[in-house]
Motif scaffolding. Structure first.
Motif, PDB file in Angstrom:
ATOM      1  N   SER A  95       0.910  -1.257   0.182  1.00 10.35           N
ATOM      2  CA  SER A  95       0.114  -0.042  -0.093  1.00 10.35           C
ATOM      3  C   SER A  95       0.940   1.487   0.055  1.00 10.35           C
ATOM      4  CB  SER A  95      -0.890   0.063   1.297  1.00 10.35           C
ATOM      5  OG  SER A  95      -1.468   1.127   1.116  1.00 10.35           O
ATOM      6  N   MET A  96       1.989   1.242   0.783  1.00  8.81           N
ATOM      7  CA  MET A  96       2.698   2.450   1.088  1.00  8.81           C
ATOM      8  C   MET A  96       3.524   2.829  -0.351  1.00  8.81           C
ATOM      9  SD  MET A  96       4.003   2.528   4.832  1.00  8.81           S
ATOM     10  CE  MET A  96       4.667   0.984   5.066  1.00  8.81           C
ATOM     11  N   ALA A  97       3.959   1.352  -0.873  1.00  4.36           N
ATOM     12  CA  ALA A  97       4.721   1.600  -2.101  1.00  4.36           C
ATOM     13  C   ALA A  97       3.795   2.213  -3.193  1.00  4.36           C
ATOM     14  CB  ALA A  97       5.322   0.213  -2.623  1.00  4.36           C
ATOM     15  N   LEU A  98       2.531   1.753  -3.340  1.00  5.62           N
ATOM     16  CA  LEU A  98       1.712   2.209  -4.325  1.00  5.62           C
ATOM     17  C   LEU A  98       1.428   3.777  -4.068  1.00  5.62           C
ATOM     18  CD1 LEU A  98      -1.056  -0.548  -4.485  1.00  5.62           C
ATOM     19  CD2 LEU A  98       0.684   0.284  -6.529  1.00  5.62           C
ATOM     20  N   ASP A  99       1.422   4.137  -2.770  1.00  8.20           N
ATOM     21  CA  ASP A  99       1.219   5.364  -2.663  1.00  8.20           C
ATOM     22  C   ASP A  99       2.581   6.202  -3.300  1.00  8.20           C
ATOM     23  OD1 ASP A  99      -1.284   5.323  -1.238  1.00  8.20           O
ATOM     24  OD2 ASP A  99      -0.138   5.226   0.762  1.00  8.20           O
ATOM     25  N   ARG A 100       3.673   5.722  -2.937  1.00  2.73           N
ATOM     26  CA  ARG A 100       4.930   6.414  -3.527  1.00  2.73           C
ATOM     27  C   ARG A 100       4.885   6.416  -5.023  1.00  2.73           C
ATOM     28  NH1 ARG A 100       7.043   3.292   0.882  1.00  2.73           N
ATOM     29  NH2 ARG A 100       7.840   1.632  -0.582  1.00  2.73           N
ATOM     30  N   ARG A 101       4.430   5.511  -5.615  1.00  3.37           N
ATOM     31  CA  ARG A 101       4.349   5.457  -7.141  1.00  3.37           C
ATOM     32  C   ARG A 101       3.277   6.772  -7.474  1.00  3.37           C
ATOM     33  NH1 ARG A 101       8.130   2.977 -10.212  1.00  3.37           N
ATOM     34  NH2 ARG A 101       9.037   1.177  -9.314  1.00  3.37           N
ATOM     35  N   LEU A 102       1.987   6.601  -7.048  1.00  6.07           N
ATOM     36  CA  LEU A 102       1.077   7.741  -7.358  1.00  6.07           C
ATOM     37  C   LEU A 102       1.766   9.002  -7.175  1.00  6.07           C
ATOM     38  CD1 LEU A 102      -1.847   5.914  -5.641  1.00  6.07           C
ATOM     39  CD2 LEU A 102      -1.558   6.212  -8.154  1.00  6.07           C
ATOM     40  N   ARG A 103       2.442   9.275  -5.974  1.00  3.50           N
ATOM     41  CA  ARG A 103       2.676  10.665  -5.783  1.00  3.50           C
ATOM     42  C   ARG A 103       4.025  11.022  -6.964  1.00  3.50           C
ATOM     43  NH1 ARG A 103       2.774   9.158   0.008  1.00  3.50           N
ATOM     44  NH2 ARG A 103       4.968   8.514  -0.198  1.00  3.50           N
ATOM     45  N   GLY A 104       4.860   9.911  -7.290  1.00  6.26           N
ATOM     46  CA  GLY A 104       5.717  10.144  -8.345  1.00  6.26           C
ATOM     47  C   GLY A 104       5.113  10.286  -9.612  1.00  6.26           C
ATOM     48  N   GLN A 105       4.031   9.717 -10.073  1.00  5.46           N
ATOM     49  CA  GLN A 105       3.451   9.900 -11.368  1.00  5.46           C
ATOM     50  C   GLN A 105       2.554  11.446 -11.247  1.00  5.46           C
ATOM     51  OE1 GLN A 105       2.958   7.938 -14.031  1.00  5.46           O
ATOM     52  NE2 GLN A 105       4.501   6.579 -12.983  1.00  5.46           N
ATOM     53  N   ARG A 106       2.261  11.749 -10.089  1.00  5.74           N
ATOM     54  CA  ARG A 106       1.828  13.151 -10.228  1.00  5.74           C
ATOM     55  C   ARG A 106       2.684  14.433 -10.170  1.00  5.74           C
ATOM     56  NH1 ARG A 106      -2.505  10.957  -5.464  1.00  5.74           N
ATOM     57  NH2 ARG A 106      -3.996  10.107  -6.869  1.00  5.74           N
ATOM     58  N   SER A 107       3.983  13.974  -9.814  1.00  2.00           N
ATOM     59  CA  SER A 107       4.721  15.197  -9.607  1.00  2.00           C
ATOM     60  C   SER A 107       5.435  15.545 -11.050  1.00  2.00           C
ATOM     61  CB  SER A 107       5.878  14.850  -8.702  1.00  2.00           C
ATOM     62  OG  SER A 107       6.660  13.542  -8.886  1.00  2.00           O
TER      63      SER A 107
END
Length: 211
Positions: free
Chosen positions: A199-211
């Motif tokens: 779950s936390m890894a997916l959060d990091r991926r999502l933040r990376g995609q949005r930045s």
């Protein structure tokens, strides 16, 4: 042969053609008598259903070969080994419907190789309702089944490594004399760690995609 053809609603000539193409298994022989049974009739009805859904005879022949050479259901389920997964029994035509025509011979072979599917007579058994539903949902989202199965191979490698790590942690460190029963009792803890980290890894991926 005449009785089987009549029950299946096909001609004897068509039945002979199917036998020559190895679309159905050979009959049981007693002397000069060839005995066909309900499994043969079910296979013929499956062939008719797949033809109605647009499958070619070449494709059906490859599927039949995969069915006949796939692992049986006892091997798939580990002959009673503990599991939290619920198996699902499907006919070949039901499997074709679940995956919207992507149940090709190549994808079926990949699923058999993964251990997702096994054969039980003329039926197929999927090892896990959760995995089946998730795979079908991804296909409905437009992801090809071949890509889903390729990803599953990679997930399997990581899952095996995580299971080995947790097994080593429980059985060989800290308190001595732990048993497989302790591993079974503590497995929810391993699942909680993996779910939280994913779950936390997916959060990091999502933040990376949005930045």
């Amino acid at each position: 042969m005449e009785e089987l053809a009549r029950e299946a609603g096909i001609t004897v000539r068509t039945l002979r053609f199917y036998r020559e193409r190895k679309l159905i298994p050979p009959p049981r022989r007693e002397g000069r008598i060839a005995w066909y049974d309900e499994d043969h009739l079910a296979r013929l009805r499956t062939i008719a259903a797949l033809l109605d859904r647009g499958h070619t005879l070449n494709g059906i022949a490859e599927l039949a070969e995969a069915f006949d050479h796939g692992r049986d259901v006892g091997e798939l389920l580990g002959l009673g080994a503990p599991t939290e997964e619920t198996p699902v029994r499907l006919s070949p035509e039901e499997l074709a419907d679940v995956f919207a025509g992507q149940a090709t011979p190549e994808n079926l072979a990949a699923a058999l190789d993964l251990g997702y599917l096994a054969t039980d007579g003329t039926d197929l058994v999927h090892i896990s309702r959760r995995l089946l539903d998730t795979s079908a949902a991804l296909v409905r989202e437009g992801i090809p089944l071949a890509d889903v199965l390729a990803a599953a191979h990679r997930v399997r490698e990581h899952a095996d490594a995580l299971a080995e790590l947790f097994t080593t942690l429980v059985l060989t460190t800290g308190t001595a004399d732990r048993t497989p029963e302790d591993l079974q009792r503590l497995r929810p803890l391993a699942k909680s760690v993996v779910e939280a980290e994913l779950s936390m890894a997916l959060d990091r991926r999502l933040r990376g995609q949005r930045s």
